[in-house]
Design an enzyme around this catalytic site. Structure first.
Site, PDB file in Angstrom:
ATOM      1  N   CYS A 129       5.039  31.785  19.418  1.00  0.00           N
ATOM      2  CA  CYS A 129       3.614  31.955  19.688  1.00  0.00           C
ATOM      3  C   CYS A 129       3.430  32.100  21.184  1.00  0.00           C
ATOM      4  CB  CYS A 129       2.807  30.767  19.181  1.00  0.00           C
ATOM      5  SG  CYS A 129       1.052  31.164  19.084  1.00  0.00           S
ATOM      6  N   CYS A 131       0.668  31.131  23.040  1.00  0.00           N
ATOM      7  CA  CYS A 131      -0.373  30.321  23.705  1.00  0.00           C
ATOM      8  C   CYS A 131       0.129  29.448  24.846  1.00  0.00           C
ATOM      9  CB  CYS A 131      -1.150  29.491  22.686  1.00  0.00           C
ATOM     10  SG  CYS A 131      -0.129  28.486  21.596  1.00  0.00           S
ATOM     11  N   CYS A 139      -3.340  32.804  21.438  1.00  0.00           N
ATOM     12  CA  CYS A 139      -2.053  33.057  20.783  1.00  0.00           C
ATOM     13  C   CYS A 139      -1.677  34.538  20.738  1.00  0.00           C
ATOM     14  CB  CYS A 139      -2.065  32.457  19.378  1.00  0.00           C
ATOM     15  SG  CYS A 139      -2.420  30.677  19.377  1.00  0.00           S
ATOM     16  N   LYS A 204      -2.134  28.102   8.222  1.00  0.00           N
ATOM     17  CA  LYS A 204      -2.388  27.265   9.397  1.00  0.00           C
ATOM     18  C   LYS A 204      -3.882  27.232   9.663  1.00  0.00           C
ATOM     19  CE  LYS A 204      -1.377  26.808  14.287  1.00  0.00           C
ATOM     20  NZ  LYS A 204      -0.493  27.228  15.385  1.00  0.00           N
ATOM     21  N   ARG A 214      -1.682  20.127  22.222  1.00  0.00           N
ATOM     22  CA  ARG A 214      -2.108  21.047  23.284  1.00  0.00           C
ATOM     23  C   ARG A 214      -1.975  20.405  24.657  1.00  0.00           C
ATOM     24  NH1 ARG A 214      -7.160  23.840  19.956  1.00  0.00           N
ATOM     25  NH2 ARG A 214      -5.820  24.699  18.307  1.00  0.00           N
ATOM     26  N   ARG A 226      -9.779  28.824  18.372  1.00  0.00           N
ATOM     27  CA  ARG A 226      -8.853  29.666  17.617  1.00  0.00           C
ATOM     28  C   ARG A 226      -9.385  30.073  16.242  1.00  0.00           C
ATOM     29  NH1 ARG A 226      -5.054  28.953  21.336  1.00  0.00           N
ATOM     30  NH2 ARG A 226      -3.779  27.084  21.578  1.00  0.00           N
ATOM     31  N   GLU A 242      -2.734  34.126   1.912  1.00  0.00           N
ATOM     32  CA  GLU A 242      -1.858  34.125   3.096  1.00  0.00           C
ATOM     33  C   GLU A 242      -0.400  33.898   2.694  1.00  0.00           C
ATOM     34  OE1 GLU A 242      -2.041  34.806   6.162  1.00  0.00           O
ATOM     35  OE2 GLU A 242      -4.077  34.565   6.882  1.00  0.00           O
ATOM     36  N   LYS A 257      -0.075  23.716   7.332  1.00  0.00           N
ATOM     37  CA  LYS A 257      -0.303  22.922   8.543  1.00  0.00           C
ATOM     38  C   LYS A 257      -1.779  22.798   8.824  1.00  0.00           C
ATOM     39  CE  LYS A 257       0.278  23.311  13.463  1.00  0.00           C
ATOM     40  NZ  LYS A 257       0.543  24.211  14.543  1.00  0.00           N
ATOM     41  N   TYR A 322       6.882  14.220  13.877  1.00  0.00           N
ATOM     42  CA  TYR A 322       7.238  13.497  15.099  1.00  0.00           C
ATOM     43  C   TYR A 322       7.718  12.081  14.787  1.00  0.00           C
ATOM     44  CZ  TYR A 322       4.499  17.369  16.968  1.00  0.00           C
ATOM     45  OH  TYR A 322       4.027  18.621  17.267  1.00  0.00           O
TER      46      TYR A 322
HETATM   47  C1  PBG Z   1       1.051  27.058  18.700  1.00  0.00           C
HETATM   48  C2  PBG Z   1       1.173  25.808  17.892  1.00  0.00           C
HETATM   49  C3  PBG Z   1       0.279  24.747  17.779  1.00  0.00           C
HETATM   50  C4  PBG Z   1       0.901  23.793  16.988  1.00  0.00           C
HETATM   51  C5  PBG Z   1       2.128  24.310  16.609  1.00  0.00           C
HETATM   52  N1  PBG Z   1       2.275  25.564  17.166  1.00  0.00           N
HETATM   53  C6  PBG Z   1      -1.044  24.522  18.415  1.00  0.00           C
HETATM   54  C7  PBG Z   1      -2.189  25.378  18.119  1.00  0.00           C
HETATM   55  O1  PBG Z   1      -2.174  26.227  17.234  1.00  0.00           O
HETATM   56  O2  PBG Z   1      -3.178  25.233  18.857  1.00  0.00           O
HETATM   57  C8  PBG Z   1       0.326  22.445  16.629  1.00  0.00           C
HETATM   58  C9  PBG Z   1       1.335  21.381  16.351  1.00  0.00           C
HETATM   59  C10 PBG Z   1       0.834  19.981  16.403  1.00  0.00           C
HETATM   60  O3  PBG Z   1      -0.365  19.706  16.581  1.00  0.00           O
HETATM   61  O4  PBG Z   1       1.686  19.097  16.264  1.00  0.00           O
HETATM   62  N2  PBG Z   1       0.187  27.994  18.153  1.00  0.00           N
HETATM   63 ZN    ZN Z   2      -0.392  29.609  19.604  1.00  0.00          ZN
END
Ligand code: PBG
Ligand code: ZN
Length: 333
Positions: A129, A131, A139, A204, A214, A226, A242, A257, A322
């Protein structure tokens, strides 16, 4: 004629099989195994470095040397898969996130170090990604206040092939652009990387649960949010669309997610696709548990066990979490 004969206790007693730990273990339907867990890592653009992440207690952003050391000790606990997030060098962010596909960028160097050290014993998955690499924090490429889907695809594909060239086993696009799984698959195949698999963040949601991430990845959007590309939390049928689309584009595995507020979605995707399904137990889910446990308001071991079991029971084959290290180290499972 009693109409309560069915509920009269006596013949059928579900409590019989709950009497002892051995009985409960005998009939347990759900098992969370170390091999299912994927540990995320935030990688610094340096060899050294170990910067604790304030909003994610117990976790740190690591330089490549510390990453290798940490992964080695995690491997001894049974964690065989990692998901890497990179942070670029100071001042390298630009409008198109160009350093995301730098063959000597943070993630590529980390992949080479890990695969050089652990080879096939370790599965290296990389987040794909833009971002963390764009100066605006979105992104993809921003055009007139909106992320331009099709112009972003080439950049994502270049990032994925850079990771594959460095030795990644699996690339995991998390941007939510339409058609990116196909674009990445085509680019990988054209480069002779047809053995590299795609774990698609197929479903997502635009979620407030990403807040701590973030901070850790320094990837918050500088303007707007987003919701123009990530999914609306009100939708579940759309999740099925999706998932089907990404499967048809060549995804090898799918992801939902976040996890805990979306267990219904995990279940529905599980019943829609036979591909391996991952649940991402995201940063905000982790930090909320940590914060309550620090205050003594919740029993961390019990909460983590129950949460991980819930994701697997809902239908997840893999869990990105985590909590992985502590759960195994402290024998919470
Ligand atoms: C990047 C990304 C994000 C997460 C995983 N890949 C953040 C977002 O979409 O803003 C979130 C992972 C987490 O909160 O543990 N796009
Ligand atoms: Zn991203």
């Amino acid at each position: 004629m009693s109409d309560n004969h069915v509920t009269t206790p006596g013949r059928i007693r579900p409590r019989r099989l709950r009497a002892t730990q051995a009985l409960r273990d005998l009939v347990a339907e759900t098992h969370v195994r170390a091999e299912q867990l994927i540990m995320p890592h935030f990688v610094l653009p340096t060899q050294q470095g170990d910067e604790p992440i304030p909003s994610m207690p117990g976790l740190a952003r690591l330089g490549v040397d510390n990453l290798v050391r940490t992964v080695e000790s995690d491997l001894s606990l049974g964690i065989r898969s990692v998901l890497l997030f990179g942070t670029p060098e100071e001042g390298r962010k630009d409008a198109s996130g160009s350093c995301a596909s730098d063959p000597n960028g943070t993630v590529s160097r980390a992949i080479r170090a890990l695969k050089g050290r652990f080879g096939r014993d370790l599965i290296v998955i990389t987040d794909v990604c833009l971002c963390a690499y764009t100066d605006h924090g979105h992104c993809g490429i921003v055009e007139g206040g909106r992320v331009d889907n099709d112009r972003s695809l080439g950049l994502l594909a270049a990032m994925a092939t850079a990771h594959a060239d460095a030795g990644a086993d699996i690339v995991a696009p998390s941007d939510m652009m339409d058609g990116r799984v196909a674009a990445i698959r085509d680019a990988l195949d054209a480069r002779g990387q047809s053995d590299v698999a795609i774990l698609s963040y197929a479903v997502k949601y635009a979620s407030a649960y990403y807040g701590p991430f973030r901070d850790a990845a320094d990837s918050a959007p500088q303007h707007g949010d987003r919701r123009g590309y990530q999914m609306d939390p009100r939708n579940a049928n759309e999740a099925i669309r999706e998932a089907r689309l990404d499967e048809s584009e060549g995804a090898d595995m799918l992801m939902v997610k976040p996890a805990l507020a979306y267990l219904d979605v995990i279940r529905r995707v599980r019943e829609t696709s036979t591909l391996p399904l991952a649940a991402y137990n995201v940063s905000g889910e982790y930090s909320a548990v940590k914060a309550a446990a620090e205050r003594g308001w919740l029993d961390e071991a019990g909460i983590v066990r129950e949460n991980l079991q819930a994701m697997v029971r809902a239908g997840a084959d893999l869990v990105i979490t985590y909590h992985a290290r502590e759960a195994l180290q402290r024998r919470w499972l």
